[in-house]
Design a protein around this motif. Structure first.
Motif, PDB file in Angstrom:
ATOM      1  N   GLN A  21       1.176  -1.305  -0.076  1.00  0.00           N
ATOM      2  CA  GLN A  21       0.107   0.561   0.267  1.00  0.00           C
ATOM      3  C   GLN A  21       0.793   1.310   0.122  1.00  0.00           C
ATOM      4  O   GLN A  21       1.418   1.208   0.858  1.00  0.00           O
ATOM      5  N   PHE A  22       0.639   2.440  -0.988  1.00  0.00           N
ATOM      6  CA  PHE A  22       1.476   3.605  -1.081  1.00  0.00           C
ATOM      7  C   PHE A  22       0.907   4.641  -0.539  1.00  0.00           C
ATOM      8  O   PHE A  22      -0.582   4.063  -0.628  1.00  0.00           O
ATOM      9  N   SER A  23       1.790   5.771   0.338  1.00  0.00           N
ATOM     10  CA  SER A  23      -0.025   6.376   1.220  1.00  0.00           C
ATOM     11  C   SER A  23       0.183   7.344  -0.084  1.00  0.00           C
ATOM     12  O   SER A  23      -0.745   8.120  -0.072  1.00  0.00           O
ATOM     13  N   SER A  24       0.810   7.524  -1.579  1.00  0.00           N
ATOM     14  CA  SER A  24       0.160   7.868  -2.359  1.00  0.00           C
ATOM     15  C   SER A  24       0.362   7.597  -4.118  1.00  0.00           C
ATOM     16  O   SER A  24       1.322   7.287  -4.147  1.00  0.00           O
ATOM     17  N   ARG A  30       6.439   6.758  -8.869  1.00  0.00           N
ATOM     18  CA  ARG A  30       7.741   6.780  -8.998  1.00  0.00           C
ATOM     19  C   ARG A  30       8.288   5.485  -8.777  1.00  0.00           C
ATOM     20  O   ARG A  30       9.557   5.230  -9.203  1.00  0.00           O
ATOM     21  N   ALA A  31       8.075   5.046  -7.946  1.00  0.00           N
ATOM     22  CA  ALA A  31       8.253   3.052  -7.150  1.00  0.00           C
ATOM     23  C   ALA A  31       8.119   2.408  -8.664  1.00  0.00           C
ATOM     24  O   ALA A  31       9.138   1.618  -8.879  1.00  0.00           O
ATOM     25  N   PHE A  64       9.923  -0.100  -3.250  1.00  0.00           N
ATOM     26  CA  PHE A  64       8.774   0.484  -2.418  1.00  0.00           C
ATOM     27  C   PHE A  64       9.443   0.656  -1.115  1.00  0.00           C
ATOM     28  O   PHE A  64       8.183   2.239  -1.396  1.00  0.00           O
ATOM     29  N   VAL A  65       9.647   0.557   0.105  1.00  0.00           N
ATOM     30  CA  VAL A  65       9.887   0.353   1.116  1.00  0.00           C
ATOM     31  C   VAL A  65      10.555   2.473   1.168  1.00  0.00           C
ATOM     32  O   VAL A  65      10.006   3.252   1.828  1.00  0.00           O
TER      33      VAL A  65
END
Length: 128
Positions: A21-24, A30-31, A64-65
């Motif tokens: 889960q990405f914050s945006s 970008r990842a 991702f992290v």
């Protein structure tokens, strides 16, 4: 026992990457961009997004992290290069040790043009 643990960890990491889960949306894009521009060390001609190798899954998760932690693109790429070598970069940096890699195609193209022009000139009839 260690082997079973390692397999379990890889399976859990693979699931973590698949449901990350990405914050945006911007971070997600970008990842994904970064993961597409890093080569899998095991698969060689696949990027991290295409590869299902366990090392690619681990690397993708790390990308991702790092993106979620606010690392810049340069920081992520530099980290991966330090950890896995310059091979993971699809576009290696232009340095003295990569000149051969960058300039060999250009030199070969110029050589081919020169040889072709010599052959064409040689075949033309001489004017008296």
């Amino acid at each position: 026992m260690t082997n079973a643990y390692a397999q379990s960890t890889v399976a859990n990491d693979r699931n973590s990457v698949e449901i990350f889960q990405f914050s945006s949306i911007k971070n997600q894009q970008r990842a994904y961009y970064l993961a597409r521009h890093l080569r899998c060390p095991k698969c060689q001609n696949q990027n991290l997004m295409e590869s299902n190798a366990s090392i690619a899954v681990d690397m993708k998760y790390r990308v991702f992290v790092m993106v979620e932690q606010g690392k810049t693109d340069t920081e992520v790429m530099d980290f991966m290069q330090q950890r896995f070598g310059e091979f993971v970069l699809y576009k290696p940096k232009l340095e003295h040790k990569t000149w051969l890699l960058w300039f060999t195609p250009i030199v070969l193209l110029l050589l081919l043009v020169w040889v072709a022009s010599r052959l064409v000139l040689k075949r033309q009839p001489k004017k008296d």
